[in-house]
Enzyme design. Structure first.
Site, PDB file in Angstrom:
ATOM      1  NE  ARG A 154      -1.745  -2.046   3.221  1.00  0.00           N
ATOM      2  CZ  ARG A 154      -2.484  -2.917   4.152  1.00  0.00           C
ATOM      3  NH1 ARG A 154      -3.612  -3.294   4.165  1.00  0.00           N
ATOM      4  NH2 ARG A 154      -1.863  -3.917   4.785  1.00  0.00           N
ATOM      5  CB  SER A 174       7.293  -6.954  -5.034  1.00  0.00           C
ATOM      6  OG  SER A 174       6.547  -7.272  -6.240  1.00  0.00           O
ATOM      7  NE  ARG A 175       7.953 -11.854  -0.755  1.00  0.00           N
ATOM      8  CZ  ARG A 175       7.247 -12.142   0.348  1.00  0.00           C
ATOM      9  NH1 ARG A 175       7.329 -13.533   1.058  1.00  0.00           N
ATOM     10  NH2 ARG A 175       6.496 -11.460   1.217  1.00  0.00           N
ATOM     11  NE  ARG A 232       9.810  -1.717  11.409  1.00  0.00           N
ATOM     12  CZ  ARG A 232       8.676  -0.689  11.446  1.00  0.00           C
ATOM     13  NH1 ARG A 232       8.748   0.289  10.880  1.00  0.00           N
ATOM     14  NH2 ARG A 232       7.545  -1.158  11.815  1.00  0.00           N
ATOM     15  CD  GLU A 261      14.392   3.490  13.780  1.00  0.00           C
ATOM     16  OE1 GLU A 261      13.266   3.621  14.481  1.00  0.00           O
ATOM     17  OE2 GLU A 261      14.416   3.427  12.642  1.00  0.00           O
ATOM     18  CG  HIS A 279      10.732   5.358  12.862  1.00  0.00           C
ATOM     19  ND1 HIS A 279      11.066   3.809  12.994  1.00  0.00           N
ATOM     20  CD2 HIS A 279       9.586   5.421  11.918  1.00  0.00           C
ATOM     21  CE1 HIS A 279      10.114   3.208  12.577  1.00  0.00           C
ATOM     22  NE2 HIS A 279       9.207   3.925  11.935  1.00  0.00           N
ATOM     23  N   GLY A 281       7.768   9.087   9.530  1.00  0.00           N
ATOM     24  CA  GLY A 281       7.091   9.090   8.436  1.00  0.00           C
ATOM     25  C   GLY A 281       5.497   9.048   8.580  1.00  0.00           C
TER      26      GLY A 281
HETATM   27  C1  8YV Z   1       5.516   4.201  13.431  1.00  0.00           C
HETATM   28  C2  8YV Z   1       6.011   2.653  12.161  1.00  0.00           C
HETATM   29  O1  8YV Z   1       6.533   5.369  13.398  1.00  0.00           O
HETATM   30  O2  8YV Z   1       3.878   1.900  10.806  1.00  0.00           O
HETATM   31  C3  8YV Z   1       4.968   1.533  11.424  1.00  0.00           C
HETATM   32  O3  8YV Z   1       5.433   0.341  11.400  1.00  0.00           O
HETATM   33  O4  8YV Z   1       7.220   1.947  12.209  1.00  0.00           O
HETATM   34  C4  8YV Z   1       5.536   3.883  12.254  1.00  0.00           C
HETATM   35  O5  8YV Z   1       4.529   4.253  11.565  1.00  0.00           O
HETATM   36  C5  8YV Z   1       5.771   3.490  14.857  1.00  0.00           C
HETATM   37  O6  8YV Z   1       4.818   2.387  14.522  1.00  0.00           O
HETATM   38  C6  8YV Z   1       5.041   4.494  15.981  1.00  0.00           C
HETATM   39  O7  8YV Z   1       5.754   4.034  17.059  1.00  0.00           O
END
Ligand code: 8YV
Length: 313
Positions: A154, A174-175, A232, A261, A279, A281
């Protein structure tokens, strides 16, 4: 009826806490100075964990909670949750898909524009009074370029749509080819990196994608290439990336995610060709409200015996 007891693995915004405190007895693991002692103390009656994407829930944590029924993840990635353990022990797991896709895609494009157009460099130049005294280097155009997207879920699709709006040519790895997208599938990651001027990584974390972006992929991307990672930290071989940035084997990178992190490899801080983000996003008010709501809706559905809105396990 007494309130169910839940464990918070990491902090949540105040707007979620009001509702959580109202419905549950909330235990804050992240405030404990001695986690083991804390879990021994409060673990016996805990029925749910509310965690965050990067924190997940280890088998060890789940084992220390004998009445655990559900793990609700504030994030889409479940790579930090031991899913086999949850499955084997009948523990449900939920996440927050969809609601964050657009924001993570915005971050990918923001990092790409920042890294290519040297926006942080220009900002520092203006602030330090160097404008007029030193020349801003000429930068790299983004529009119309070849963009390789690694992962076409997505968020990958939202990234590709944005890049397409910039007039970019898009291919993806992608796979399996995604039948619902019109972009070209490239089954060979090295070939995709060779073709790409910008390579954007948005595959799920975990063992299957560990170091998928290795030295060979970076070499294929080449000295004019820019790497963006909003997936990640585990998907990129950080030693190889730092070496490639140092030696200018790639031009630049934009990173929202890292291996350790928030204590990231300090060598990143010495590089002038990488744009770094903490981190963040999904870190808009709008999305974080929706993520918190989904975490709470999943917990509420579980305790009401209803079907879970966004189950993973
Ligand atoms: C978040 C994320 O920053 O959705 C995920 O997997 O890593 C991020 O959207 C995180 O989960 C918030 O702690």
């Amino acid at each position: 009826m007494s309130k169910p007891e839940i464990l918070l693995a990491g902090p949540y915004p105040e707007w979620d806490m009001v509702d959580l405190e109202d419905r549950y007895v909330v235990h804050r693991l992240y405030e404990a100075s001695d986690r083991d002692a804390y879990l021994k103390d409060v673990g016996a009656n805990i029925r749910a964990i509310a965690t965050r994407g990067e924190l997940g829930a280890s088998a060890e944590l789940m084992q220390s909670l004998p009445k655990l029924e559900v793990v609700s993840v504030y994030g889409v990635g479940t790579d930090a949750v031991n899913l086999p353990h949850a499955r084997e022990n009948g523990i449900r797991v939920t996440n927050t898909p969809d609601v964050l896709s657009e924001d993570v895609a915005d971050m990918a494009l923001g990092l790409l524009l920042s890294a290519a157009r040297l926006i942080p460099h220009g900002d520092a130049m203006v602030r330090s009074g160097l404008w007029g005294k030193t020349a801003m280097p000429l930068v790299t155009r983004v529009s119309g370029k070849r963009v390789g997207v690694v992962g076409m879920g997505r968020i990958g699709q939202a990234i590709a749509q944005r890049a397409a709006a910039f007039g970019c040519d898009i291919r993806y790895f992608s796979r399996n080819p995604q039948t619902q997208v019109s972009f070209s599938h490239e089954p060979d990651l090295i070939a995709l990196a060779k073709w790409s001027e910008f390579l954007v990584v948005i595959v799920p974390g975990g063992d299957a994608t560990k170091n998928i972006i290795n030295g060979k992929v970076l070499e294929a991307l080449g000295p004019e290439g820019i790497l963006i990672n909003v997936s990640r930290g585990s998907t990129v071989d950080e030693d190889a990336l730092i070496a490639a940035l140092r030696n200018r084997a790639i031009k630049a990178a934009g990173l929202d995610v890292f291996l350790n992190e928030p204590t990231i490899d300090p060598r990143f801080l010495e590089l002038d060709n990488v744009v770094l983000q903490p981190h963040h996003g999904s870190g808009t008010v709008e999305t974080r409200r929706a993520m918190g709501q989904l975490v709470r809706d999943n917990l509420a559905a579980h305790f009401a015996g209803k079907s879970l809105p966004t189950p993973v396990v």
